[in-house]
Design a protein around this motif. Sequence first.
Motif, PDB file in Angstrom:
ATOM      1  N   MET A 154       0.830  -1.202   0.000  1.00 50.20           N
ATOM      2  CA  MET A 154       0.000   0.000   0.000  1.00 50.20           C
ATOM      3  C   MET A 154       0.870   1.261   0.000  1.00 50.20           C
ATOM      4  O   MET A 154       1.896   1.299   0.688  1.00 50.20           O
ATOM      5  CB  MET A 154      -0.909   0.017   1.243  1.00 50.20           C
ATOM      6  CG  MET A 154      -1.870  -1.157   1.311  1.00 50.20           C
ATOM      7  SD  MET A 154      -2.964  -1.053   2.743  1.00 50.20           S
ATOM      8  CE  MET A 154      -3.692  -2.696   2.727  1.00 50.20           C
ATOM      9  N   THR A 155       0.452   2.262  -0.769  1.00 51.08           N
ATOM     10  CA  THR A 155       1.155   3.547  -0.746  1.00 51.08           C
ATOM     11  C   THR A 155       0.138   4.655  -0.505  1.00 51.08           C
ATOM     12  O   THR A 155      -1.067   4.473  -0.730  1.00 51.08           O
ATOM     13  CB  THR A 155       1.869   3.836  -2.092  1.00 51.08           C
ATOM     14  OG1 THR A 155       0.855   4.036  -3.104  1.00 51.08           O
ATOM     15  CG2 THR A 155       2.795   2.717  -2.499  1.00 51.08           C
ATOM     16  N   SER A 156       0.628   5.799  -0.029  1.00 44.20           N
ATOM     17  CA  SER A 156      -0.269   6.941   0.158  1.00 44.20           C
ATOM     18  C   SER A 156       0.534   8.238   0.178  1.00 44.20           C
ATOM     19  O   SER A 156       1.742   8.223   0.377  1.00 44.20           O
ATOM     20  CB  SER A 156      -1.077   6.794   1.450  1.00 44.20           C
ATOM     21  OG  SER A 156      -0.303   7.268   2.534  1.00 44.20           O
ATOM     22  N   SER A 157      -0.161   9.348  -0.049  1.00 40.60           N
ATOM     23  CA  SER A 157       0.498  10.663   0.011  1.00 40.60           C
ATOM     24  C   SER A 157       0.156  11.312   1.344  1.00 40.60           C
ATOM     25  O   SER A 157       0.832  12.238   1.783  1.00 40.60           O
ATOM     26  CB  SER A 157      -0.006  11.546  -1.140  1.00 40.60           C
ATOM     27  OG  SER A 157      -1.433  11.560  -1.129  1.00 40.60           O
ATOM     28  N   ILE A 161       0.784   3.947   6.473  1.00 41.98           N
ATOM     29  CA  ILE A 161      -0.228   2.962   6.885  1.00 41.98           C
ATOM     30  C   ILE A 161       0.503   1.914   7.716  1.00 41.98           C
ATOM     31  O   ILE A 161       1.204   1.063   7.191  1.00 41.98           O
ATOM     32  CB  ILE A 161      -0.897   2.333   5.646  1.00 41.98           C
ATOM     33  CG1 ILE A 161      -1.599   3.411   4.811  1.00 41.98           C
ATOM     34  CG2 ILE A 161      -1.896   1.240   6.069  1.00 41.98           C
ATOM     35  CD1 ILE A 161      -1.897   2.994   3.375  1.00 41.98           C
ATOM     36  N   THR A 162       0.384   2.023   9.050  1.00 37.60           N
ATOM     37  CA  THR A 162       1.110   1.102   9.939  1.00 37.60           C
ATOM     38  C   THR A 162       0.162   0.100  10.577  1.00 37.60           C
ATOM     39  O   THR A 162       0.594  -0.961  11.035  1.00 37.60           O
ATOM     40  CB  THR A 162       1.780   1.911  11.072  1.00 37.60           C
ATOM     41  OG1 THR A 162       0.744   2.588  11.804  1.00 37.60           O
ATOM     42  CG2 THR A 162       2.758   2.946  10.507  1.00 37.60           C
ATOM     43  N   LYS A 163      -1.152   0.405  10.610  1.00 43.66           N
ATOM     44  CA  LYS A 163      -2.175  -0.464  11.200  1.00 43.66           C
ATOM     45  C   LYS A 163      -3.499  -0.242  10.461  1.00 43.66           C
ATOM     46  O   LYS A 163      -3.649   0.806   9.807  1.00 43.66           O
ATOM     47  CB  LYS A 163      -2.332  -0.149  12.691  1.00 43.66           C
ATOM     48  CG  LYS A 163      -2.646   1.302  12.972  1.00 43.66           C
ATOM     49  CD  LYS A 163      -2.544   1.678  14.437  1.00 43.66           C
ATOM     50  CE  LYS A 163      -2.908   3.143  14.643  1.00 43.66           C
ATOM     51  NZ  LYS A 163      -2.141   4.072  13.763  1.00 43.66           N
ATOM     52  N   ILE A 232       4.733  -1.959   3.540  1.00 42.86           N
ATOM     53  CA  ILE A 232       4.882  -3.360   3.105  1.00 42.86           C
ATOM     54  C   ILE A 232       3.820  -4.203   3.827  1.00 42.86           C
ATOM     55  O   ILE A 232       3.987  -4.570   4.984  1.00 42.86           O
ATOM     56  CB  ILE A 232       6.301  -3.875   3.405  1.00 42.86           C
ATOM     57  CG1 ILE A 232       7.365  -2.943   2.801  1.00 42.86           C
ATOM     58  CG2 ILE A 232       6.465  -5.313   2.887  1.00 42.86           C
ATOM     59  CD1 ILE A 232       7.291  -2.794   1.284  1.00 42.86           C
ATOM     60  N   THR A 233       2.703  -4.450   3.135  1.00 44.30           N
ATOM     61  CA  THR A 233       1.580  -5.194   3.737  1.00 44.30           C
ATOM     62  C   THR A 233       1.443  -6.606   3.161  1.00 44.30           C
ATOM     63  O   THR A 233       0.868  -7.480   3.828  1.00 44.30           O
ATOM     64  CB  THR A 233       0.260  -4.426   3.431  1.00 44.30           C
ATOM     65  OG1 THR A 233       0.248  -4.129   2.027  1.00 44.30           O
ATOM     66  CG2 THR A 233       0.177  -3.136   4.236  1.00 44.30           C
ATOM     67  N   ASN A 234       1.945  -6.836   1.943  1.00 44.10           N
ATOM     68  CA  ASN A 234       1.755  -8.157   1.294  1.00 44.10           C
ATOM     69  C   ASN A 234       0.313  -8.652   1.442  1.00 44.10           C
ATOM     70  O   ASN A 234       0.080  -9.836   1.708  1.00 44.10           O
ATOM     71  CB  ASN A 234       2.721  -9.185   1.920  1.00 44.10           C
ATOM     72  CG  ASN A 234       4.171  -8.838   1.643  1.00 44.10           C
ATOM     73  OD1 ASN A 234       4.533  -8.589   0.493  1.00 44.10           O
ATOM     74  ND2 ASN A 234       4.987  -8.780   2.688  1.00 44.10           N
ATOM     75  N   THR A 295       7.359  -1.339   7.544  1.00 44.55           N
ATOM     76  CA  THR A 295       6.839  -2.709   7.538  1.00 44.55           C
ATOM     77  C   THR A 295       5.560  -2.711   8.374  1.00 44.55           C
ATOM     78  O   THR A 295       5.237  -1.717   9.043  1.00 44.55           O
ATOM     79  CB  THR A 295       7.863  -3.686   8.153  1.00 44.55           C
ATOM     80  OG1 THR A 295       8.172  -3.200   9.467  1.00 44.55           O
ATOM     81  CG2 THR A 295       9.129  -3.755   7.303  1.00 44.55           C
ATOM     82  N   THR A 296       4.789  -3.806   8.314  1.00 46.60           N
ATOM     83  CA  THR A 296       3.544  -3.908   9.077  1.00 46.60           C
ATOM     84  C   THR A 296       3.386  -5.320   9.626  1.00 46.60           C
ATOM     85  O   THR A 296       4.046  -6.251   9.153  1.00 46.60           O
ATOM     86  CB  THR A 296       2.319  -3.621   8.171  1.00 46.60           C
ATOM     87  OG1 THR A 296       2.286  -4.622   7.146  1.00 46.60           O
ATOM     88  CG2 THR A 296       2.375  -2.236   7.558  1.00 46.60           C
ATOM     89  N   ASP A 297       2.484  -5.488  10.579  1.00 48.21           N
ATOM     90  CA  ASP A 297       2.151  -6.801  11.140  1.00 48.21           C
ATOM     91  C   ASP A 297       0.926  -7.331  10.393  1.00 48.21           C
ATOM     92  O   ASP A 297      -0.195  -6.849  10.603  1.00 48.21           O
ATOM     93  CB  ASP A 297       1.855  -6.663  12.647  1.00 48.21           C
ATOM     94  CG  ASP A 297       1.373  -7.978  13.260  1.00 48.21           C
ATOM     95  OD1 ASP A 297       1.142  -8.006  14.488  1.00 48.21           O
ATOM     96  OD2 ASP A 297       1.184  -8.948  12.492  1.00 48.21           O
TER      97      ASP A 297
END
Length: 334
Positions: A154-157, A161-163, A232-234, A295-297
């Motif tokens: 995911m990307t954003s301006s 996005i961490t959660k 990085i959400t995969n 990165t994200t969980d």
Amino acid sequence: MSIDRRTLLASAGALALPGIARAQTAEFTLKYANNLPLTHPMNVRANEMAAKINAESKGRIDFKVFPNGQLGTDTDMLNQVRSGAIEFFTLSPLILGNLIPSAQISGVGFAFKDYGQVWAAMDGDLGAHVRKEINDKSQMFAFEHIWDNGYRQMTSSARAITKPDDLKGMKMRVPPSPFWVSMFKAFEASPATINFAEVYTALQTKVVDGQENPLAIIATAKLNEVQKFCSITNHMWDGFWFLGNKKAWERLPKDLQDIVRRNVNAAGLAQREDVRKLNDNLVGELKNRGMVINTTDAELFRAKLRAAGFYEEWHKKFGDQAWALLEKYTGKLK
Ligand code: X2X
């Protein structure tokens, strides 16, 4: 990441000049279109493949590659390959979902833990199930080996996005597919369906705040120029079925069909390796281009989909038999 001379030459080779001589003698001109930039492994391998097909057919085939949405948007090109205006088109199974809903099953969120599971499923019974659906329910067929797009990020301006809560109300571009809309509604984002050809401008003009794609697409389409944050959400593995128009295919003599089929599948397998290497090695490059990468969980996002009933909803829609085929490779998903 440098675009080397070989890439450009390979891209130029099959597209233009030599065709003139060959066009005069070719019995069959075959048009293949896609929506990806010239520098993406999709087009590097497709142009090599076209040159091989033309050479092995001893000039009886003039296989032409039209990259980067030259022939229109995804939905336009899908209609063109259905009608036979073009002979071949590579398309994500999820965008095919507008026509063949069951094709979307390979996009189930967080389904495939790694590429071992992806290729076992897509070259195995799950892929065969989807290819049969395409063949039985449309004017098209799909070649054996799906090409790769990769795991989507995911990307954003607006913000990192961490959660899952960071997605609340975020205007997220998704490809034109009911499945993608459903997934980002489950994340409580505000999904907007936009064809890939229009994504860069939609981000630049802030029609949408964010989007999601594999790193190889973010880099080759230069989305880093209009997006600051990359997470990085995969959250989904995605590919491209290499679709053909059945009537056009039946017009090809068997020996030429064999040349095309062998080269399309071989190029697809080579493209998978290229895409994987690229996706695995682009974080540094995108940071150098100024992106802020986190990165994200995955469990937080998977739990959000569960709580929203996303897996229940799509299990029902795909049906027990297809869902069991998916879980045969992924293990229990709910
Ligand atoms: O539209 C997209 O985001 C892309 C390029 O990944 C697909 O074709 C599904």
